[in-house]
Design a protein around this motif. Structure first.
Motif, short mmCIF file in Angstrom:
data_model
loop_
_atom_site.label_atom_id
_atom_site.label_comp_id
_atom_site.label_asym_id
_atom_site.label_seq_id
_atom_site.Cartn_x
_atom_site.Cartn_y
_atom_site.Cartn_z
N THR A 1 40.74 39.52 40.98
CA THR A 1 40.39 40.84 40.46
C THR A 1 41.08 41.06 39.13
O THR A 1 42.29 40.87 39.00
CB THR A 1 40.82 41.94 41.44
OG1 THR A 1 40.21 41.71 42.71
CG2 THR A 1 40.41 43.31 40.92
N THR B 1 38.34 34.87 45.36
CA THR B 1 38.12 35.84 44.30
C THR B 1 39.42 36.20 43.60
O THR B 1 40.52 36.12 44.17
CB THR B 1 37.50 37.13 44.86
OG1 THR B 1 38.39 37.69 45.84
CG2 THR B 1 36.15 36.86 45.49
N ALA C 1 34.56 35.08 40.88
CA ALA C 1 34.92 33.77 41.42
C ALA C 1 34.28 32.72 40.53
O ALA C 1 33.31 33.00 39.82
CB ALA C 1 34.46 33.63 42.87
N LEU D 1 35.59 42.01 40.14
CA LEU D 1 35.83 40.94 41.10
C LEU D 1 35.00 39.73 40.70
O LEU D 1 33.79 39.86 40.48
CB LEU D 1 35.41 41.43 42.48
CG LEU D 1 35.96 40.76 43.73
CD1 LEU D 1 37.46 40.98 43.84
CD2 LEU D 1 35.26 41.32 44.96
#
Length: 379
Positions: free
Chosen positions: A242, A240, A296, A294
């Protein structure tokens, strides 16, 4: 005052004097000397014509200053104004229609209602109710289509409120009710009175189109409600990045910026069209006015791009991203406050899938799990 507790001492005249004490409890029994009180003292109400028999018009509110056995239950009686028996009054003080009213026949009724308490002798009081008959609804309700995004861990969705339908009606006195088709009630519920949508536990990954309608009693209007459910993979949490924003609330981000930012972010970080962008969670930063998002990126073959690669892509595209919303920071590791160098910092993310955050606006709702970031020095 319902009672007194007295401590009484008896003391003799000897040398030395001796004494003892006793407690005396005095209970004051209640006399039924207070009449019931209507709140407010008099009432006004409206009913639309052509409403079915039994339609609720008004709820009477009555209190009594006497003790409980001298107060409720109250007995309600319509003394005057109901000679044609157009109204009924139940034991709970709910005034209902006993006929179908027509605006052309009569536009106003004035009722005198009596409330009698349960004491002996009984006390009574009176109130006047003005009931206006208005024309039936002439405007259809209008409702805003709602799109809901739910992010949850695999097969671990606990359920809860996921959004709220926003509907209005130009007829001032219309009361709106919401319904959901029965075949979908095994997965979702809709509150009939306020339009809140509730998802039950265990939703599977996928897209759900809900058959919701809003009614004003005469017109029924369908509402477009689409629910997208995305289940997270554990591997996502290890890859991930941020993005931190300044001076934006979660609701403003969801309602004003999320669609545009998601589109711009896709263009910035996706290497191939088949890659997938996953927004995992958005969450306010404690003690500040900042907001963390957040995310991905999953490759078309199923793997995930490494955070370092994504951060490089973001750095190159930051100017384009900030055309949508200003970015405070791009974080892979957040070691602020720790006395170690960046390369010696290890970060781990944990998701609390049973602590859901719902950010709801009129058009879009985003439901995501709470996340926790843990960092430690490896030096």
């Amino acid at each position: 005052i319902s009672g007194y507790s007295l401590v009484i001492q008896a003391r003799d005249s000897g040398i030395p004097p001796l004494s003892s004490s006793v407690t005396v409890n005095v209970d004051i029994s209640d006399v039924n000397d207070n009449s019931p009180m209507f709140t407010p003292a008099n009432y006004t109400a409206v009913i639309q014509e052509n409403k079915p028999v039994g339609t609720s018009i008004l709820q009477l509110v009555v209190t009594d200053k006497d003790s409980f056995h001298n107060g409720p239950p109250f007995t309600f009686t319509i003394l005057t104004g109901n000679e044609e028996e157009e109204f009924s009054l139940d034991p709970h003080g709910v005034l209902r229609s006993a006929v179908i009213f027509k605006h052309m026949v009569a536009t106003e009724y004035v009722l005198c209602v009596q409330a009698k308490d349960s004491g002996k002798p009984q006390q009574v009081s009176h109130t006047y109710i003005q009931v206006r008959v208005i024309e039936e609804s002439i405007h259809k309700p209008t409702a805003i289509p709602l799109e809901i995004f739910i992010v949850t861990m695999e097969d671990d969705f606990p359920g809860g409120v996921i959004g709220k339908i926003h509907a209005t009606d130009q007829d001032v006195y219309d009361i709106l009710t919401y319904t959901l088709k029965s075949e979908q009630k095994s997965l979702f519920k809709v509150n009939n009175h306020d339009g809140k949508i509730i998802a039950l536990g265990g939703l599977d990954n996928g897209k759900y189109i809900l058959n919701v309608s809003v009614s004003d009693g005469r017109f029924q209007v369908p509402i477009d409600v689409v629910v997208h459910v995305e289940q997270l993979l554990q591997e996502m949490l290890q890859n991930t990045v941020t993005i931190r924003f300044d001076n934006v609330s979660p609701e403003d981000f969801v309602g004003l910026h999320m669609h545009g930012f998601r589109r711009t972010l896709r263009n910035a970080v996706l290497s191939q069209k088949q890659d997938s962008l996953h927004i995992i969670s958005i969450q306010p930063v404690a003690g500040s006015n900042q907001l963390d998002m957040l995310f991905a990126v999953q490759m078309h073959n199923g793997g995930f791009y490494k955070p370092a690669y994504l951060i490089q892509k973001l750095a190159n595209a930051r100017r384009h991203l900030e055309n949508v919303i200003r970015i405070s920071a791009i974080l892979e590791k957040n070691c602020s406050g720790l006395d170690c160098q960046e390369q010696h910092c290890e970060q781990s993310l944990s998701i609390d899938s049973h602590s859901l955050m719902t950010y709801s606006t009129a058009r879009i709702s985003f439901v995501c799990p709470r996340f926790y970031r843990n960092v430690r020095c490896m030096c």
